[in-house]
Write an enzyme that holds these catalytic residues in place. Structure first.
Site, PDB file in Angstrom:
ATOM      1  CG  LEU A 125      -8.084   5.833 -10.302  1.00 26.37           C
ATOM      2  CD1 LEU A 125      -9.461   6.069 -10.899  1.00 26.37           C
ATOM      3  CD2 LEU A 125      -7.898   6.688  -9.050  1.00 26.37           C
ATOM      4  CG  HIS A 229       4.515   2.822  -9.097  1.00 23.02           C
ATOM      5  ND1 HIS A 229       4.494   3.906  -9.954  1.00 23.02           N
ATOM      6  CD2 HIS A 229       5.221   1.852  -9.739  1.00 23.02           C
ATOM      7  CE1 HIS A 229       5.164   3.606 -11.056  1.00 23.02           C
ATOM      8  NE2 HIS A 229       5.609   2.370 -10.945  1.00 23.02           N
TER       9      HIS A 229
END
Length: 335
Positions: A125, A229
């Site tokens: 994604l 992240h």
């Protein structure tokens, strides 16, 4: 209008651009044209059912219908860990105690495992920065579950997603630098590339065979274990809204978390309904709904207004054109 549709070999330039923009640690989007060509060919063969179901890797592109621009990518891998192992570190708790000293300690360790063989994986994604608002990311993310829900028997009962671990602004990866690199003496990018392009035998050859005690690791490495992240935080929120939860597994290179959910409990899979298409010049609806075709071949998905009445979904001609459906066809709708 934004439409999610199958990737095709002609999308190579778009896919390479997205791979470059995604940055380090995005294993499923290597900056390697040869690997990307293979991936697009595999996606074509998956959507056309030219290969066995368990070998299929469906890649989806987010396209602006007016301009033809490609703004994002998502994917569904029908099964992982069959031809190549799917390695992770499992966080485990080990108890040590001395009754004579009245001391009891809980030691957290990392152990190499291959637990997810045969599971379906949703991943890849990624959206361009200027498309990360306004619902485009949710459309692209949920389209993967609409694909699974269209023909659920083509997918495993358990579904997982891996999220990218923490990298510093200058591109360094604390877990790699302080832990993984000790076992894999090569640049991160090389190890990352080999993960996607080899049989992963090098991991089996070089990975630690004994538990790694987390308390013995440097603080920068400990601090990022199981953390996402910053660019992956919205993706994590979308996964959690669908019912995915962390399961104690992390990536062996960057320590990013793995989340999982049973296929039939994924909210979009569970709640979408099959309805018959009707067409109208104007559609009365307060809010747009997620709409997709009802089969994997020629899969397409949009978020547009739809009139709902019983088993009928009333679409505008523009929405029907984007989905390539006609009156009387069946669509899946997640209101």
């Amino acid at each position: 209008m934004l439409v999610v549709r199958p990737a095709a070999p002609a999308d190579l330039d778009h896919l390479l651009e997205l791979a470059i923009l995604s940055g380090p640690g995005f294993t499923s989007l290597p900056e390697d044209p040869d690997q990307l060509v293979e991936r697009l060919d595999l996606s074509r063969d998956s959507f056309t059912a030219a290969i066995p179901p368990r070998e299929r890797w469906y890649t989806l592109m987010l396209e602006e219908t007016d301009t033809g621009d490609i703004d994002g990518i998502g994917s569904v891998k029908a099964a992982v860990g069959l031809k190549r192992p799917f390695f992770s570190f499992r966080q485990m708790s080990n108890t040590a105690q001395s009754p004579s000293l009245d001391i009891k300690l809980e030691h957290q360790t990392l152990v190499l495992v291959n637990e997810c063989s045969g599971w379906t994986e949703v991943g890849s994604l990624f959206l361009k920065a200027d498309r990360r608002k306004g619902g485009a990311g949710r459309l692209l993310s949920q389209s993967r579950y609409m694909l699974i829900g269209a023909e659920p028997d083509m997918f495993a009962e358990n579904v997982l997603a891996e999220l990218r671990g923490v990298f510093t602004p200058d591109g360094a990866c604390p877990f790699w630098d302080h832990v993984a690199h000790k076992f894999f003496p090569m640049p991160f990018d090389q190890a990352d590339m080999m993960t996607g392009s080899t049989d992963k035998q090098f991991i089996l050859d070089l990975a630690p065979r004994h538990p790694i005690y987390i308390d013995l690791l440097p603080e920068p490495a400990r601090a990022v274990i199981g953390k996402v992240h910053p660019q992956g935080v919205p993706a994590m929120a979308l996964l959690e809204s669908e019912g995915f939860r962390t399961n104690g597994l992390i990536d062996i290179f960057d320590a990013g978390p793995t989340v999982s959910c049973s296929r039939d409990n994924i909210r979009t899979v569970r709640d979408a309904r099959n309805l018959t298409v009707a067409l109208a010049d104007e559609v009365e609806a307060e809010l747009p709904s997620l709409i997709s075709t009802d089969s994997i071949g020629g899969f397409r998905a949009v978020r547009q207004k739809v009139g709902l009445a019983g088993d009928v979904a009333t679409l505008s001609a523009e929405t029907a054109d984007a989905l390539k459906v006609r009156a009387g066809d069946t669509v899946r709708v997640k209101a």
